[in-house]
Design a protein around this motif. Sequence first.
Motif, PDB file in Angstrom:
ATOM      1  N   VAL A 233       9.250   7.276  76.993  1.00 23.59           N
ATOM      2  CA  VAL A 233       8.097   7.273  76.093  1.00 23.59           C
ATOM      3  C   VAL A 233       6.799   7.326  76.893  1.00 23.59           C
ATOM      4  O   VAL A 233       5.854   8.051  76.527  1.00 23.59           O
ATOM      5  N   SER A 234       6.726   6.602  78.007  1.00 22.47           N
ATOM      6  CA  SER A 234       5.520   6.626  78.842  1.00 22.47           C
ATOM      7  C   SER A 234       5.286   8.009  79.433  1.00 22.47           C
ATOM      8  O   SER A 234       4.144   8.492  79.491  1.00 22.47           O
ATOM      9  N   ALA A 235       6.365   8.670  79.868  1.00 23.34           N
ATOM     10  CA  ALA A 235       6.221  10.012  80.421  1.00 23.34           C
ATOM     11  C   ALA A 235       5.740  11.004  79.362  1.00 23.34           C
ATOM     12  O   ALA A 235       4.900  11.877  79.641  1.00 23.34           O
ATOM     13  N   MET A 236       6.246  10.870  78.135  1.00 27.30           N
ATOM     14  CA  MET A 236       5.822  11.766  77.061  1.00 27.30           C
ATOM     15  C   MET A 236       4.365  11.521  76.687  1.00 27.30           C
ATOM     16  O   MET A 236       3.602  12.466  76.439  1.00 27.30           O
ATOM     17  N   LYS A 237       3.934  10.249  76.661  1.00 28.09           N
ATOM     18  CA  LYS A 237       2.527   9.965  76.388  1.00 28.09           C
ATOM     19  C   LYS A 237       1.624  10.502  77.485  1.00 28.09           C
ATOM     20  O   LYS A 237       0.501  10.961  77.221  1.00 28.09           O
ATOM     21  N   CYS A 238       2.100  10.435  78.718  1.00 28.06           N
ATOM     22  CA  CYS A 238       1.301  10.918  79.839  1.00 28.06           C
ATOM     23  C   CYS A 238       0.989  12.399  79.692  1.00 28.06           C
ATOM     24  O   CYS A 238      -0.150  12.831  79.916  1.00 28.06           O
ATOM     25  N   LEU A 239       2.002  13.194  79.319  1.00 31.38           N
ATOM     26  CA  LEU A 239       1.782  14.633  79.155  1.00 31.38           C
ATOM     27  C   LEU A 239       1.027  14.947  77.864  1.00 31.38           C
ATOM     28  O   LEU A 239       0.163  15.830  77.842  1.00 31.38           O
ATOM     29  N   ALA A 240       1.357  14.231  76.784  1.00 29.97           N
ATOM     30  CA  ALA A 240       0.735  14.533  75.492  1.00 29.97           C
ATOM     31  C   ALA A 240      -0.753  14.234  75.497  1.00 29.97           C
ATOM     32  O   ALA A 240      -1.532  14.916  74.823  1.00 29.97           O
ATOM     33  N   ASN A 241      -1.176  13.224  76.238  1.00 29.71           N
ATOM     34  CA  ASN A 241      -2.589  12.814  76.251  1.00 29.71           C
ATOM     35  C   ASN A 241      -3.283  13.135  77.582  1.00 29.71           C
ATOM     36  O   ASN A 241      -4.255  12.497  77.949  1.00 29.71           O
ATOM     37  N   TRP A 242      -2.744  14.084  78.306  1.00 29.22           N
ATOM     38  CA  TRP A 242      -3.316  14.452  79.607  1.00 29.22           C
ATOM     39  C   TRP A 242      -4.783  14.871  79.444  1.00 29.22           C
ATOM     40  O   TRP A 242      -5.116  15.580  78.505  1.00 29.22           O
ATOM     41  N   PRO A 243      -5.692  14.446  80.320  1.00 33.39           N
ATOM     42  CA  PRO A 243      -5.482  13.654  81.556  1.00 33.39           C
ATOM     43  C   PRO A 243      -5.656  12.152  81.353  1.00 33.39           C
ATOM     44  O   PRO A 243      -5.770  11.422  82.330  1.00 33.39           O
ATOM     45  N   ASN A 244      -5.676  11.676  80.093  1.00 32.47           N
ATOM     46  CA  ASN A 244      -5.938  10.259  79.835  1.00 32.47           C
ATOM     47  C   ASN A 244      -4.688   9.494  79.424  1.00 32.47           C
ATOM     48  O   ASN A 244      -4.790   8.411  78.856  1.00 32.47           O
ATOM     49  N   GLY A 245      -3.521  10.037  79.713  1.00 36.55           N
ATOM     50  CA  GLY A 245      -2.297   9.401  79.248  1.00 36.55           C
ATOM     51  C   GLY A 245      -1.534   8.640  80.297  1.00 36.55           C
ATOM     52  O   GLY A 245      -0.419   8.182  80.030  1.00 36.55           O
ATOM     53  N   ASN A 246      -2.083   8.481  81.479  1.00 38.48           N
ATOM     54  CA  ASN A 246      -1.385   7.769  82.556  1.00 38.48           C
ATOM     55  C   ASN A 246      -1.611   6.274  82.404  1.00 38.48           C
ATOM     56  O   ASN A 246      -2.445   5.668  83.081  1.00 38.48           O
ATOM     57  N   GLU A 247      -0.859   5.644  81.488  1.00 39.20           N
ATOM     58  CA  GLU A 247      -1.048   4.218  81.219  1.00 39.20           C
ATOM     59  C   GLU A 247      -0.632   3.354  82.406  1.00 39.20           C
ATOM     60  O   GLU A 247      -1.209   2.299  82.652  1.00 39.20           O
ATOM     61  N   ALA A 248       0.398   3.774  83.129  1.00 40.88           N
ATOM     62  CA  ALA A 248       0.891   2.978  84.242  1.00 40.88           C
ATOM     63  C   ALA A 248       0.001   3.090  85.474  1.00 40.88           C
ATOM     64  O   ALA A 248       0.259   2.413  86.466  1.00 40.88           O
ATOM     65  N   LYS A 249      -1.022   3.935  85.427  1.00 33.60           N
ATOM     66  CA  LYS A 249      -1.937   4.121  86.547  1.00 33.60           C
ATOM     67  C   LYS A 249      -1.196   4.519  87.822  1.00 33.60           C
ATOM     68  O   LYS A 249      -1.481   4.040  88.919  1.00 33.60           O
TER      69      LYS A 249
END
Length: 457
Positions: A233-249
């Motif tokens: 789920v984190s990986a999908m959010k990272c791509l879907a909200n790029w460049p602001n989806g990297n929650e894990a920093k």
Amino acid sequence: MQWNETIKLFRGGMSLRRHWAHFRYYECSFTGSEAVDYLHELLRQNYNFGPEVTRYQTLQLLRKFLKAHVIEDIKGRHGTEDFEDNGNLYRFPTLSPLKSIPTRPLMRDSSDLPRLIRWDDYEELPQQENTAPLKSAVMTSDLWNKRHSVAIGDVHECKLIRRKEISSKQVDHIWKSMTAAHLQRVLGLKTLDGVLNPMHVNGKHIVHNVFSVNKTGIVVLENKAEDMPYWVVSAMKCLANWPNGNEAKQPVYPGFERDVLKTVADYFHRLKEPLLTFHLYEVFVNILSLLHEQEVATEALQVSCLLLPPPNRRRLQLLLRLMARVCQNPHLPPLNDTIAPRTLMVQMFAHCILGSADDMDLDELLATKLVTFMIEHHNTIFQVPTKLRCQVDEHLSHLKRAQFQKSYPEVYHNRFPTEESKAAVIPEKTPRLKPHLMFFNLKKPFQPFQRSWSFRA
């Protein structure tokens, strides 16, 4: 059946002629390149596949044809050989390569759809013995009228009614029956025989998909163990909200977005079956013929997606949303050096969404066509059809009114004064027909009283 139809078109239109090879002539043959050219153009013009079909997909289909003995090389070999897009010679075998369509035994009823529940089907609740009677609540007449007058009309306090509720099992059955019937009408089929087995339709799944959703319409699972892992789920959010989806920093390096996409793809590729399931494969294949009518195809997908198990529906919703956002995000770096984002998304995830248990079918081509449409309309295909929901609500309300009218006809007539309710309270007396004179039974003549032996002296 798409497989048989494609084979008939290919055999009927493929040009056959004499070819020279190995110091001899071969009649009624064709080269591999000629077969790819013709079949590629045939698929592009067919409404079931469309212009999105690539030459490589056509080559893959011809390789399936060779393994299934739809075609053979000039020496009669098939199955173990690999079809090549070159000058190698091939021909059609003399035996029929068409698949036999399995037939299901006729059902006892005239229709394979589950029968809708009638009120007479409901079982009476068992009477509880040796229990103390319920104490009536102490309330003023104004409070009582405020609570109950809207629901059941103005009745006396002594006639407080306890309505028998419809069980969740009965609600599930009603949703199952009416959803299957609605799907049959949308697809324009006389019967769902051979398309959908009613045994594979779960009413609980339909009810869960309709009501257990969040604000954005995504299905919420009761058992969190059935959900996708957190890292997916984190990986999908990272791509879907790029460049602001990297929650894990996490540190971003050149090619980071490609590694994230590969992580998501590996998870979906390891699933045991496609998200649309093997049981519903024929249902979604039938929708392909409706794609030229956008509204009809969208409604058919809305109904069909209600049949999915909730975990599959949730995964499909999140995956299609990811694919759509990747295709529309101009800030996302190229995920492939040669392939456009939309084409890449379809090629990477199409077989994870639609596929059959029989790998000889046209899975890849059919999935490409359907998934492309689902990406474009992912915001609407997961909405519950308004017409279906209204029909189910009306049917449930009718059952409740029927129970109320059956139990308390006088109250129902006061609340809903119609001719039907009046007839239930005061049934019409049928006139008693007097028999004709000729049918009268004549009485026996008067006979004097005769004492029995017990009264004799």
